[in-house]
Design a protein around this motif. Structure first.
Motif, short mmCIF file in Angstrom:
data_model
loop_
_atom_site.label_atom_id
_atom_site.label_comp_id
_atom_site.label_asym_id
_atom_site.label_seq_id
_atom_site.Cartn_x
_atom_site.Cartn_y
_atom_site.Cartn_z
N HIS A 151 1.39 -1.78 7.59
CA HIS A 151 0.73 -1.03 8.72
C HIS A 151 -0.13 -0.01 8.45
O HIS A 151 0.42 1.30 8.08
CB HIS A 151 1.86 -0.57 9.78
CG HIS A 151 1.23 -0.17 10.91
ND1 HIS A 151 2.09 0.40 12.10
CD2 HIS A 151 -0.02 0.02 11.45
CE1 HIS A 151 1.34 0.79 13.05
NE2 HIS A 151 -0.04 0.63 12.79
N TRP A 152 -1.39 -0.03 8.05
CA TRP A 152 -2.52 0.75 7.36
C TRP A 152 -3.60 1.09 8.29
O TRP A 152 -3.91 -0.21 9.12
CB TRP A 152 -2.71 0.46 5.86
CG TRP A 152 -1.69 0.20 5.12
CD1 TRP A 152 -0.47 0.51 5.31
CD2 TRP A 152 -1.92 0.03 3.78
NE1 TRP A 152 0.10 0.18 3.71
CE2 TRP A 152 -0.76 -0.01 3.02
CE3 TRP A 152 -3.48 -0.40 2.91
CZ2 TRP A 152 -0.62 -0.49 1.79
CZ3 TRP A 152 -2.92 -0.65 1.58
CH2 TRP A 152 -1.67 -0.75 0.84
N ILE A 157 -7.15 0.64 4.21
CA ILE A 157 -7.35 -0.49 3.76
C ILE A 157 -8.55 -0.55 2.86
O ILE A 157 -8.59 -1.33 1.67
CB ILE A 157 -7.44 -1.57 4.96
CG1 ILE A 157 -6.10 -1.84 5.62
CG2 ILE A 157 -7.67 -2.85 4.47
CD1 ILE A 157 -6.20 -2.65 6.97
N PHE A 173 -1.17 -8.04 7.47
CA PHE A 173 -1.51 -6.79 8.00
C PHE A 173 -1.49 -6.83 9.70
O PHE A 173 -1.33 -7.70 10.37
CB PHE A 173 -3.35 -6.81 7.93
CG PHE A 173 -3.81 -6.74 6.58
CD1 PHE A 173 -3.85 -5.23 6.08
CD2 PHE A 173 -4.23 -7.64 5.75
CE1 PHE A 173 -4.26 -5.09 4.76
CE2 PHE A 173 -4.67 -7.31 4.44
CZ PHE A 173 -4.75 -6.00 4.27
N ALA A 177 -5.12 -5.56 12.11
CA ALA A 177 -5.46 -4.50 10.83
C ALA A 177 -6.15 -3.36 11.27
O ALA A 177 -6.68 -2.64 10.44
CB ALA A 177 -6.54 -5.58 9.93
N VAL A 193 -10.49 -7.35 4.14
CA VAL A 193 -9.49 -8.39 4.49
C VAL A 193 -9.92 -9.57 4.49
O VAL A 193 -9.17 -10.69 4.22
CB VAL A 193 -8.83 -7.95 5.97
CG1 VAL A 193 -7.95 -9.00 6.69
CG2 VAL A 193 -8.31 -6.42 6.11
N THR A 202 -3.10 -14.18 2.41
CA THR A 202 -3.26 -12.92 3.57
C THR A 202 -3.22 -13.52 4.81
O THR A 202 -3.88 -14.28 5.18
CB THR A 202 -4.50 -12.11 2.96
OG1 THR A 202 -4.30 -11.96 1.67
CG2 THR A 202 -4.62 -11.00 3.77
N ILE A 204 -2.78 -12.36 9.21
CA ILE A 204 -2.93 -11.15 10.41
C ILE A 204 -1.88 -11.31 11.43
O ILE A 204 -1.77 -12.33 12.02
CB ILE A 204 -4.55 -11.42 10.79
CG1 ILE A 204 -5.36 -11.16 9.82
CG2 ILE A 204 -4.62 -10.27 11.86
CD1 ILE A 204 -5.56 -9.86 9.01
#
Length: 299
Positions: A151-152, A157, A173, A177, A193, A202, A204
């Motif tokens: 949680h950025w 990111i 993410f 994101a 991303v 990766t 989402i």
């Protein structure tokens, strides 16, 4: 008779019907029986596993991913208890740990249903971890087959692109994101991303529509649709949906309507077969749900 749902406005059920095995891949449990960390103002009452069952009945999901809330710190007992309460065969967890966590503790968490660790770093307030911990912990949990949930914010990111590219394990993410709206795809983090998505590791979370929306509930969170659809088009096999119940960032008097949030997925992923993938097959893979609860992917 209308039923009151804790931390959720409205009483109607969603228009979209959840398929069998549908998963809410992002929610939190708060429980005063377990240790608290930081400001007591961050505590959310009436948000136990028993309270969450009412939301499950409302939206029709059967599987759940419990994400350790910041107020309970690195004592993941609350999450392990929620997994047991909601059913170990249909519930998984995401823990918060620090680099001094023992191998024995990681094994205990794994046996209890944990399949990832979270770094909530979008704000420094009460943060339990730091960016310097990401890579060392990634190396350790990779051996367990776990992922990192991040949680950025978008600037974080983009600023840590090199670090993200080095990580050996899967990355998830949070909340679309956290790209700024309405021009999400213009932010450098969208490219970061997107490139990470090419590595096949990766993911989402299609969640948290209210966090960055400028149109808000009154506008049906319309400004989130473009970025949500972009993520779903890029890699439909690597997106999952989450409610973010009990919506801890939102004031008690203005909690979102969870039926609206669930129906929003219909606009984000209009194709029914793809929505089934988002709700059933993708989380089954990411969170290692038992094989017997998986369904066949509809192509």
């Amino acid at each position: 008779m209308d039923v009151a749902y804790p931390h959720s406005s409205g009483t109607r059920k969603p228009a979209c019907i959840a398929p069998a095995g549908a998963c809410d891949a992002h929610m939190h449990v708060y429980d005063r029986r377990f240790a608290l960390h930081g400001s007591p103002d961050a505590m959310v009452d009436d948000a136990t596993a028993a309270d969450y069952r009412l939301l499950q009945q409302r939206i029709g999901t059967e599987r759940t991913v419990v994400v350790q809330p910041r107020v309970h710190g690195t004592d993941n007992s609350v999450t392990l208890d929620a997994i047991r309460t909601l059913g170990a065969e249909r519930t998984r967890g995401v823990a918060v740990v620090r680099p001094d966590v023992s191998d024995a503790e990681l094994e205990r968490l794994h046996a209890g249903g944990v399949r990832g660790i979270r770094f909530t770093l979008y704000t420094a307030a009460n943060a339990m971890t730091g960016f310097e911990m990401v890579e060392p912990l990634a190396q350790r949990v990779h051996a367990l087959g776990w992922h990192l949930q991040l949680h950025w914010n978008a600037d974080q990111i983009a600023g840590h692109a090199a670090l993200l590219a080095r990580l050996p394990c899967a990355i998830v993410f949070d909340h679309l994101a956290r790209l700024p709206l309405p021009d999400a795809q213009a932010h450098p983090a969208f490219g970061v991303v997107s490139r990470l998505r090419d590595n096949g590791r990766t993911w989402i979370k299609l969640s948290g529509a209210y966090l960055d929306s400028k149109t808000g509930a009154a506008g049906g969170y319309e400004d989130t649709t473009s970025i949500a659809q972009a993520w779903a088009r890029q890699a439909p096999e690597r997106v999952v949906w989450g409610s973010d119940w009990p919506h801890p960032t939102e004031p008690a008097a203005a909690k979102p309507d969870d039926a609206v949030l669930f129906d929003l997925l219909g606009g984000w992923v209009p194709d029914e077969a793809q929505r089934r993938r988002v709700l059933v097959d993708n989380p089954a893979l990411l969170y290692d749900f038992p094989e017997t609860t998986k369904t066949e992917t509809t192509e």
